[in-house]
Design a protein around this motif. Structure first.
Motif, mmCIF file in Angstrom:
data_model
loop_
_atom_site.group_PDB
_atom_site.id
_atom_site.type_symbol
_atom_site.label_atom_id
_atom_site.label_comp_id
_atom_site.label_asym_id
_atom_site.label_seq_id
_atom_site.Cartn_x
_atom_site.Cartn_y
_atom_site.Cartn_z
ATOM 1 N N GLN A 1 -22.046 33.412 -37.805
ATOM 2 C CA GLN A 1 -22.126 34.017 -36.488
ATOM 3 C C GLN A 1 -20.765 34.048 -35.815
ATOM 4 O O GLN A 1 -20.399 35.029 -35.185
ATOM 5 N N LEU A 2 -19.980 32.994 -35.966
ATOM 6 C CA LEU A 2 -18.678 32.941 -35.333
ATOM 7 C C LEU A 2 -17.668 33.829 -36.048
ATOM 8 O O LEU A 2 -16.732 34.326 -35.436
ATOM 9 N N GLY A 3 -17.847 34.053 -37.337
ATOM 10 C CA GLY A 3 -16.873 34.805 -38.097
ATOM 11 C C GLY A 3 -17.175 36.280 -38.261
ATOM 12 O O GLY A 3 -16.469 36.970 -38.961
ATOM 13 N N SER A 4 -18.220 36.806 -37.629
ATOM 14 C CA SER A 4 -18.610 38.186 -37.894
ATOM 15 C C SER A 4 -18.727 39.081 -36.659
ATOM 16 O O SER A 4 -19.522 39.995 -36.657
ATOM 17 N N PRO A 5 -17.972 38.853 -35.600
ATOM 18 C CA PRO A 5 -18.181 39.728 -34.441
ATOM 19 C C PRO A 5 -17.231 40.926 -34.390
ATOM 20 O O PRO A 5 -16.770 41.319 -33.335
ATOM 21 N N TRP A 6 -16.897 41.519 -35.527
ATOM 22 C CA TRP A 6 -15.961 42.646 -35.560
ATOM 23 C C TRP A 6 -16.565 43.812 -36.324
ATOM 24 O O TRP A 6 -17.355 43.616 -37.245
ATOM 25 N N ILE A 7 -16.207 45.029 -35.920
ATOM 26 C CA ILE A 7 -16.662 46.233 -36.605
ATOM 27 C C ILE A 7 -15.462 47.131 -36.898
ATOM 28 O O ILE A 7 -14.445 47.064 -36.206
ATOM 29 N N THR A 8 -15.608 47.949 -37.916
ATOM 30 C CA THR A 8 -14.646 49.002 -38.199
ATOM 31 C C THR A 8 -15.273 50.318 -37.794
ATOM 32 O O THR A 8 -16.399 50.627 -38.202
ATOM 33 N N LEU A 9 -14.553 51.059 -36.963
ATOM 34 C CA LEU A 9 -14.990 52.371 -36.512
ATOM 35 C C LEU A 9 -14.115 53.433 -37.150
ATOM 36 O O LEU A 9 -12.889 53.291 -37.189
ATOM 37 N N VAL A 10 -14.734 54.492 -37.628
ATOM 38 C CA VAL A 10 -13.997 55.674 -38.066
ATOM 39 C C VAL A 10 -14.262 56.756 -37.030
ATOM 40 O O VAL A 10 -15.405 56.990 -36.630
ATOM 41 N N TRP A 11 -13.178 57.415 -36.596
ATOM 42 C CA TRP A 11 -13.226 58.390 -35.509
ATOM 43 C C TRP A 11 -13.074 59.806 -36.046
ATOM 44 O O TRP A 11 -12.413 60.040 -37.049
ATOM 45 N N ASN A 12 -13.659 60.735 -35.315
ATOM 46 C CA ASN A 12 -13.526 62.143 -35.653
ATOM 47 C C ASN A 12 -12.080 62.588 -35.464
ATOM 48 O O ASN A 12 -11.383 62.085 -34.576
ATOM 49 N N GLU B 1 -11.320 40.948 -42.467
ATOM 50 C CA GLU B 1 -11.951 41.970 -43.309
ATOM 51 C C GLU B 1 -11.842 43.347 -42.660
ATOM 52 O O GLU B 1 -11.529 44.336 -43.326
ATOM 53 N N MET B 2 -12.099 43.411 -41.356
ATOM 54 C CA MET B 2 -12.066 44.691 -40.660
ATOM 55 C C MET B 2 -10.646 45.244 -40.587
ATOM 56 O O MET B 2 -10.442 46.456 -40.672
ATOM 57 N N GLU B 3 -9.648 44.361 -40.461
ATOM 58 C CA GLU B 3 -8.252 44.814 -40.481
ATOM 59 C C GLU B 3 -7.922 45.455 -41.827
ATOM 60 O O GLU B 3 -7.230 46.480 -41.880
ATOM 61 N N ARG B 4 -8.427 44.883 -42.919
ATOM 62 C CA ARG B 4 -8.203 45.460 -44.248
ATOM 63 C C ARG B 4 -8.866 46.831 -44.369
ATOM 64 O O ARG B 4 -8.298 47.776 -44.918
ATOM 65 N N HIS B 5 -10.097 46.940 -43.839
ATOM 66 C CA HIS B 5 -10.802 48.229 -43.888
ATOM 67 C C HIS B 5 -10.071 49.293 -43.068
ATOM 68 O O HIS B 5 -9.948 50.438 -43.510
ATOM 69 N N VAL B 6 -9.597 48.915 -41.887
ATOM 70 C CA VAL B 6 -8.867 49.868 -41.044
ATOM 71 C C VAL B 6 -7.609 50.343 -41.769
ATOM 72 O O VAL B 6 -7.312 51.547 -41.803
ATOM 73 N N GLU B 7 -6.891 49.419 -42.358
ATOM 74 C CA GLU B 7 -5.681 49.792 -43.093
ATOM 75 C C GLU B 7 -6.020 50.723 -44.261
ATOM 76 O O GLU B 7 -5.311 51.710 -44.509
ATOM 77 N N ALA B 8 -7.102 50.435 -44.954
ATOM 78 C CA ALA B 8 -7.521 51.293 -46.067
ATOM 79 C C ALA B 8 -7.880 52.690 -45.564
ATOM 80 O O ALA B 8 -7.506 53.698 -46.190
ATOM 81 N N GLN C 1 -12.945 46.689 -33.647
ATOM 82 C CA GLN C 1 -13.383 46.311 -32.301
ATOM 83 C C GLN C 1 -14.237 45.066 -32.387
ATOM 84 O O GLN C 1 -15.059 44.939 -33.294
ATOM 85 N N ARG C 2 -14.023 44.180 -31.444
ATOM 86 C CA ARG C 2 -14.873 42.994 -31.359
ATOM 87 C C ARG C 2 -16.178 43.401 -30.704
ATOM 88 O O ARG C 2 -16.183 44.159 -29.733
ATOM 89 N N ILE C 3 -17.293 42.928 -31.254
ATOM 90 C CA ILE C 3 -18.587 43.226 -30.656
ATOM 91 C C ILE C 3 -19.095 42.020 -29.912
ATOM 92 O O ILE C 3 -18.844 40.880 -30.305
#
Length: 98
Positions: free
Chosen positions: A19-30, A76-83, A94-96
């Protein structure tokens, strides 16, 4: 003497860490550059989404302006954003709020 933990203590500690380690999301924008077919291809090839799921999220990007493509720890989300940037897509993390 070593202290032992019963299964309940271990389960509680694991739940707390998740719960403490998972409050982030990766968003892809138009964006006005990438074709919808390319965005769906990236979602399939990088995230391993099925064709139907990749198409659904691609359409969400297209119609709503963005889509959540991953949830997890900040690192993890930083890696996805970079990819996503490496693929030429516009993505942010973004932190949720729980």
């Amino acid at each position: 003497m070593a202290q032992t933990l019963d299964a309940t203590d271990v389960d509680t500690q694991l739940d707390e860490r998740l719960q403490l380690g998972s409050p982030w999301i990766t968003l892809v924008w138009n964006d006005p550059v990438n074709l919808m077919s390319y965005v769906a291809y990236v979602f399939r090839s990088y995230f391993g989404f099925s064709k139907a799921e990749a198409d659904r999220r691609m359409m969400q990007v297209h119609t709503e302006g963005r889509a959540v493509v991953a949830t997890g720890t900040r690192e993890e989300m930083e890696r996805h954003v970079e990819a996503m940037h490496d693929f030429g897509l516009w993505a942010t993390l973004q932190r949720i709020d729980s």
